[in-house]
Design a protein around this motif. Structure first.
Motif, mmCIF file in Angstrom:
data_model
loop_
_atom_site.group_PDB
_atom_site.id
_atom_site.type_symbol
_atom_site.label_atom_id
_atom_site.label_comp_id
_atom_site.label_asym_id
_atom_site.label_seq_id
_atom_site.Cartn_x
_atom_site.Cartn_y
_atom_site.Cartn_z
ATOM 1 N N LEU A 29 0.827 -1.160 -0.022
ATOM 2 C CA LEU A 29 -0.061 0.096 0.096
ATOM 3 C C LEU A 29 0.773 1.418 -0.142
ATOM 4 O O LEU A 29 0.528 2.401 -0.623
ATOM 5 C CB LEU A 29 -1.211 0.041 1.167
ATOM 6 N N ASN A 30 1.926 1.213 0.597
ATOM 7 C CA ASN A 30 2.989 2.459 0.709
ATOM 8 C C ASN A 30 3.313 2.526 -0.803
ATOM 9 O O ASN A 30 3.669 3.745 -1.330
ATOM 10 C CB ASN A 30 4.100 2.193 1.747
ATOM 11 N N LEU A 31 3.832 1.419 -1.251
ATOM 12 C CA LEU A 31 4.410 1.388 -2.801
ATOM 13 C C LEU A 31 3.322 2.010 -3.686
ATOM 14 O O LEU A 31 3.669 2.774 -4.594
ATOM 15 C CB LEU A 31 4.925 -0.093 -3.046
ATOM 16 N N ALA A 32 1.987 1.408 -3.451
ATOM 17 C CA ALA A 32 0.957 2.006 -4.574
ATOM 18 C C ALA A 32 0.504 3.581 -4.326
ATOM 19 O O ALA A 32 0.612 4.181 -5.146
ATOM 20 C CB ALA A 32 -0.360 1.221 -4.188
ATOM 21 N N HIS A 33 0.685 3.962 -3.022
ATOM 22 C CA HIS A 33 0.618 5.691 -2.825
ATOM 23 C C HIS A 33 1.634 6.322 -3.511
ATOM 24 O O HIS A 33 1.391 7.220 -4.366
ATOM 25 C CB HIS A 33 0.957 6.003 -1.203
ATOM 26 N N GLY A 123 -5.974 7.741 -15.338
ATOM 27 C CA GLY A 123 -6.470 8.656 -14.360
ATOM 28 C C GLY A 123 -7.714 7.692 -13.560
ATOM 29 O O GLY A 123 -7.787 7.571 -12.372
ATOM 30 N N MET A 124 -8.326 7.065 -14.314
ATOM 31 C CA MET A 124 -9.438 5.914 -13.763
ATOM 32 C C MET A 124 -8.865 4.892 -12.833
ATOM 33 O O MET A 124 -9.309 4.796 -11.976
ATOM 34 C CB MET A 124 -10.148 5.485 -15.188
ATOM 35 N N PHE A 125 -8.018 4.073 -13.241
ATOM 36 C CA PHE A 125 -7.375 3.317 -12.525
ATOM 37 C C PHE A 125 -6.330 3.745 -11.153
ATOM 38 O O PHE A 125 -6.398 3.229 -10.059
ATOM 39 C CB PHE A 125 -6.415 2.393 -13.395
ATOM 40 N N ALA A 126 -5.890 4.894 -11.504
ATOM 41 C CA ALA A 126 -5.241 5.839 -10.436
ATOM 42 C C ALA A 126 -6.264 6.154 -9.267
ATOM 43 O O ALA A 126 -5.653 6.084 -8.045
ATOM 44 C CB ALA A 126 -4.315 6.941 -10.993
ATOM 45 N N ALA A 127 -7.293 6.510 -9.720
ATOM 46 C CA ALA A 127 -8.204 6.933 -8.841
ATOM 47 C C ALA A 127 -8.639 5.882 -7.606
ATOM 48 O O ALA A 127 -9.217 6.056 -6.528
ATOM 49 C CB ALA A 127 -9.808 7.053 -9.532
ATOM 50 N N ILE A 128 -8.408 4.428 -7.856
ATOM 51 C CA ILE A 128 -8.617 3.435 -7.092
ATOM 52 C C ILE A 128 -7.759 3.533 -5.682
ATOM 53 O O ILE A 128 -8.557 3.434 -4.585
ATOM 54 C CB ILE A 128 -8.393 1.930 -7.588
ATOM 55 N N TYR A 129 -6.843 4.132 -5.779
ATOM 56 C CA TYR A 129 -5.989 4.042 -4.511
ATOM 57 C C TYR A 129 -6.457 4.785 -3.299
ATOM 58 O O TYR A 129 -6.644 3.989 -2.245
ATOM 59 C CB TYR A 129 -4.559 4.590 -4.725
ATOM 60 N N HIS A 130 -6.912 5.974 -3.412
ATOM 61 C CA HIS A 130 -7.227 6.608 -2.162
ATOM 62 C C HIS A 130 -8.333 6.292 -1.406
ATOM 63 O O HIS A 130 -8.154 5.931 -0.145
ATOM 64 C CB HIS A 130 -7.325 8.334 -2.534
#
Length: 416
Positions: A29-33, A123-130
């Protein structure tokens, strides 16, 4: 005596995993952020070179990223809903592989239209993280403040490294490498994540439906309304300050300062944000979250107002204070939400929070352009101070609304 000396307490979650499994999940999760913030800032770093490649002017090329930033805000809503109803872990798998595929498509783009479409999917897939990653991090870490603070620093690191690494790859290899190399990293991380982090669908019904600190209906309604204002005004303050900072330093630190010095000064100011996030992790273990939130929101306004009247070295210090508070309040704000929201609902609640926060990024760019053209940075900083004041007022209202519930919660704790 009642246990009131340490306001931090583990927030109820449904995570039954082993400590080793939780540590692996937190590391991913840290890497993903870091990846999340990195990938969205690749295009702004390489777009200047693309003017020559596609023979289009800068204003036309930079507009290709509009879809990415809009999708980054809009798709946080369905991402949070799916995570709560389906699987947080599998949504993060989709994050890694979706970002990898989108970056690959961008790196192989034969035309500006293709590139714009690839950026929109990114942008759509990056929106998943937060909305998903934050809910999952709270679960596996039991909302430990230091863990959340370090996660915030990882996101900050992604922002800091994106421009330098992307520009270096574009200069040493090709602009396509700036997208393709991160695509490989995302793919490898996704494969490892899928193999090492277990599925969580069997735990959907086991997530707590009770918040750590229960609020009355009136207090919950006031908090929700306050958080709408906090997220919108806070997001506008955050995005406007971050976008305007390099140019502000260039204009007001002093005449004749080399561009490379301006760049390093801006980097140093951004690092104040990382240090502040780490400090918030410590302070949250000693200070009640809603009180710390109000304090940091106040410091944010003080820092921006100070910066509006400062030049030279004093400006650098003032901006360090402002950016430290701006980054610090994001860490505290996430803990505050977790404290009053049941685990079963956190994905959806964070989805709304980050939708409101990130949707302001496009507004911030236009705000800077319009205000700077009419009154320079005096007007820009006045606007940032105003949005910061609105956020501070929202935090004050929220803090008053939850204070009674906090007092009742502390009184109900077992005596030592």
């Amino acid at each position: 005596m009642n246990d009131v000396s340490l306001p931090y307490e583990p927030i109820a979650t449904a995570s039954p995993q082993s400590p080793a499994a939780n540590r692996r999940a937190i590391a991913f999760l840290n890497l993903a952020h870091a990846i999340d913030h990195f990938v969205l800032l690749i295009f702004p770093a390489v777009v200047i070179g693309l003017e020559v490649v596609f023979k289009r002017p800068y204003e036309e090329m930079i507009a290709l990223s509009t879809g990415a930033f809009v999708a980054f805000g809009v798709f946080s809503i369905p991402a949070g809903w799916l995570a709560d109803r389906w699987s947080r872990r599998n949504m993060m798998v989709l994050f890694y592989f979706g970002c990898a595929a989108s970056l690959l498509a961008a790196g192989l783009a034969p035309s500006p239209l293709w590139l714009a479409a690839a950026m929109s999917f990114l942008g759509m897939f990056a929106a998943i993280y937060h909305p998903v990653g934050m809910a999952m991090l709270l679960d596996v870490s039991k909302a430990r403040p230091r863990t959340l603070a370090f996660n915030g620093v990882c996101g900050n690191l992604g922002v800091t490294l994106a421009a330098g690494i992307s520009a270096t790859l574009a200069a040493w290899i090709d602009w396509r490498a700036a997208f393709l190399v991160p695509a490989v990293v995302c793919l490898a991380a996704g494969v490892a994540y899928l193999a090492l982090v277990p599925d969580d669908r069997h735990r959907i019904g086991k997530r707590s439906a009770t918040a750590n600190v229960a609020l009355s209906r009136r207090a919950a309604a006031v908090m929700f309304g306050s958080y709408v204002a906090i997220s919108l005004a806070g997001g506008l303050t955050f995005n406007t300050a971050l976008i305007a900072l390099p140019k502000l330093v260039d204009e007001r630190v002093g005449e004749g300062v080399p561009l490379i010095v301006v760049g390093w000064l801006a980097t140093g100011i951004f690092l104040c944000g990382a240090l502040a996030q780490l400090a918030m992790g410590r302070l949250l273990e000693r200070v009640q979250p809603h009180i710390l939130f109000a304090t940091v929101a106040t410091v944010q306004v003080v820092g921006v107002v100070w910066a509006s009247h400062a030049t030279g070295a004093a400006l650098v210090i003032a901006l360090g204070v402002a950016i430290g508070a701006i980054y610090g309040q994001t860490t505290v704000g996430d803990i505050v939400i977790a404290r009053y929201t049941a685990d079963a609902w956190r994905g959806r609640v964070y989805a709304v929070r980050y939708f409101l926060t990130f949707i302001t990024s496009g507004i911030a760019v236009q705000l800077i352009a319009q205000l700077y053209g009419r009154g320079g940075f005096d007007l820009v900083l006045a606007a940032i101070a105003l949005t910061g004041f609105v956020m501070m007022a929202g935090v004050y209202v929220m803090a008053v609304a939850v204070n009674g519930a906090e007092a009742a919660h502390r009184a109900a704790q077992p005596a030592e």
